[in-house]
Scaffold this motif. Structure first.
Motif, short mmCIF file in Angstrom:
data_model
loop_
_atom_site.label_atom_id
_atom_site.label_comp_id
_atom_site.label_asym_id
_atom_site.label_seq_id
_atom_site.Cartn_x
_atom_site.Cartn_y
_atom_site.Cartn_z
N GLN A 1 0.84 -1.20 0.00
CA GLN A 1 0.00 0.00 0.00
C GLN A 1 0.88 1.25 0.00
O GLN A 1 2.04 1.22 0.39
CB GLN A 1 -0.93 -0.02 1.21
N GLU B 1 -9.69 6.33 0.93
CA GLU B 1 -10.27 6.37 -0.42
C GLU B 1 -9.18 6.56 -1.47
O GLU B 1 -9.23 5.97 -2.55
CB GLU B 1 -11.32 7.47 -0.53
N ALA C 1 -7.52 3.37 -1.90
CA ALA C 1 -8.39 2.49 -2.67
C ALA C 1 -8.29 2.79 -4.16
O ALA C 1 -8.35 1.89 -5.00
CB ALA C 1 -9.84 2.62 -2.19
N ARG C 2 -8.12 4.07 -4.48
CA ARG C 2 -7.95 4.42 -5.90
C ARG C 2 -6.64 3.83 -6.44
O ARG C 2 -6.56 3.49 -7.62
CB ARG C 2 -7.97 5.95 -6.06
N VAL D 1 -5.53 0.93 -5.63
CA VAL D 1 -5.86 -0.47 -5.93
C VAL D 1 -6.63 -0.57 -7.25
O VAL D 1 -6.34 -1.43 -8.08
CB VAL D 1 -6.68 -1.09 -4.78
N VAL D 2 -7.59 0.33 -7.45
CA VAL D 2 -8.36 0.31 -8.70
C VAL D 2 -7.44 0.60 -9.88
O VAL D 2 -7.56 -0.03 -10.95
CB VAL D 2 -9.51 1.32 -8.63
N VAL E 1 -11.59 -9.08 -3.51
CA VAL E 1 -10.71 -8.19 -2.76
C VAL E 1 -10.73 -8.59 -1.30
O VAL E 1 -11.79 -8.76 -0.70
CB VAL E 1 -11.13 -6.72 -2.91
N ALA F 1 -10.04 -2.70 1.66
CA ALA F 1 -10.91 -3.50 0.79
C ALA F 1 -12.34 -2.94 0.79
O ALA F 1 -13.00 -2.88 -0.26
CB ALA F 1 -10.92 -4.96 1.25
N GLN G 1 -13.15 0.17 1.25
CA GLN G 1 -13.14 1.41 0.48
C GLN G 1 -13.11 1.14 -1.03
O GLN G 1 -13.70 1.89 -1.81
CB GLN G 1 -11.95 2.28 0.90
N VAL G 2 -12.45 0.05 -1.43
CA VAL G 2 -12.49 -0.35 -2.84
C VAL G 2 -13.93 -0.70 -3.23
O VAL G 2 -14.43 -0.29 -4.29
CB VAL G 2 -11.55 -1.53 -3.11
N ARG H 1 -16.15 -3.63 -9.57
CA ARG H 1 -14.91 -4.38 -9.71
C ARG H 1 -14.78 -5.49 -8.68
O ARG H 1 -13.85 -6.30 -8.76
CB ARG H 1 -13.69 -3.43 -9.56
N VAL H 2 -15.67 -5.51 -7.69
CA VAL H 2 -15.55 -6.43 -6.54
C VAL H 2 -16.59 -7.54 -6.66
O VAL H 2 -17.79 -7.30 -6.56
CB VAL H 2 -15.71 -5.67 -5.21
#
Length: 242
Positions: free
Chosen positions: A37, A55, A58-59, A61-62, A75, A85, A87-88, A95-96
Motif C-alpha cells: 500500500q 479512499e 483504494a484508488r 488499488v483500482v 478483494v 478493501a 473502500q475499494v 470491480r468487486v
C-alpha cells in the motif's frame, strides 16, 4: 468464482511480505495479487496536499486493476487491508466480486482510537519507527510468540512517512456496516479467536451485515492470522472459493 483473481491487502504497520506464509499454497490454486500500500514496503508515497484518506489508497488499488486489465476480482485484506478493501467496494463496487475480510472490522474508530492513531503518526514523524513501534504493537498483534521476530522485522523496515500517512488515513475512515448491508457480493470473514484489536464480536457484525457470508474463527490465533495460522487461512480461503 474459482477463476477470479484474489487481491490481498496487508495490515498496518507491515507490507505485502506478511502474506509470504500463505502465498505459495494460494498461488497454486488461483491468481494472487499482493501489492504494497502507498508509502509502505516498496510502494512510494505520492506527493499531495490532500488529507490522508483510505479512499485515495483504494484508488491506487483500482488503478492497479486497470493496469493489470482486471475487470473483476475478489478483494481481501487483513486489519488495515480490510478497511481498504471496504473502500475499494465503496468507490468501485463493479470491480468487486467477493470480499475476504481477515481480522478487521467495518466500524469506525472510537474517538480514543482516533486520537491514539494521531499520536502514533506524530511520534513516527518525530522519532522514526525503530526502537518503539514494534514494541508498542506486538502485544496486540499476536497471540503467540512464534512469528514475533518476523513481524518486528517488517515493522522496523517501514518508511516513517508511510506509517504516519496510513495512521492518519485510518483514523478518519467511515463506518462501513451500511455498505456491507447494501452489497450483494459474498464474503468470507476470518478472525483469530484471541484477536484483541478486531475481536470475534466485530467479525460477527460484518457477517450479520452481509447477505451471504461465511465466518471462520481460528483457535489460538490473534490479530495476524496469516502469520500465526497460515494453514488455517489457506484452508478457509480455498474452501470458500471452491
Amino acid at each position: 468464482m474459482t477463476e477470479l483473481p484474489l487481491v490481498l491487502l496487508h495490515a498496518f504497520p507491515l507490507d505485502a511480505r506478511m502474506w509470504d506464509p500463505v502465498r505459495a499454497p494460494l498461488a497454486e490454486r488461483l491468481r494472487l495479487i499482493t501489492p504494497d500500500q502507498r508509502g509502505l514496503g516498496r510502494s512510494p508515497l505520492p506527493e499531495t496536499d490532500r488529507e490522508p484518506s483510505l479512499e485515495d489508497a483504494a484508488r491506487d488499488v483500482v488503478a492497479l486493476l486497470d493496469r493489470l486489465e482486471l475487470e473483476e476480482v475478489v478483494v481481501g485484506g487483513c486489519s488495515m487491508g480490510g478497511y481498504l478493501a471496504l473502500q475499494v467496494l465503496k468507490i468501485a463496487p463493479e470491480r468487486v466480486a467477493g470480499l475476504v475480510l481477515i481480522d478487521t472490522k467495518a466500524t469506525a474508530d472510537t474517538p480514543e482510537a482516533a486520537e491514539n492513531r494521531l499520536k502514533v503518526a506524530e511520534r513516527v514523524e518525530a522519532e522514526g519507527v525503530k526502537g518503539w513501534l514494534a514494541d508498542a504493537n506486538l502485544p496486540n498483534l499476536l497471540a503467540n510468540e512464534e512469528p514475533a521476530d518476523r513481524v518486528r522485522e517488517l515493522i522496523d523496515a517501514q518508511p516513517p512517512a508511510g506509517v504516519a500517512w496510513a495512521a492518519r488515513a485510518m483514523r478518519t475512515r467511515p463506518d462501513s456496516l451500511d455498505l456491507l448491508r447494501e452489497t450483494d457480493v459474498p464474503g468470507l470473514v476470518i478472525v483469530g479467536e484471541e484477536d484483541k484489536l478486531t475481536p470475534v464480536e466485530e467479525a460477527g457484525k460484518m457477517v450479520a451485515a452481509l447477505d451471504e457470508a461465511t465466518l471462520v474463527v481460528l483457535p489460538g490465533a490473534g490479530h495476524l492470522t496469516p502469520l500465526e495460522d497460515p494453514a488455517g487461512v489457506v484452508e478457509a480461503i480455498l474452501g470458500w472459493y471452491a
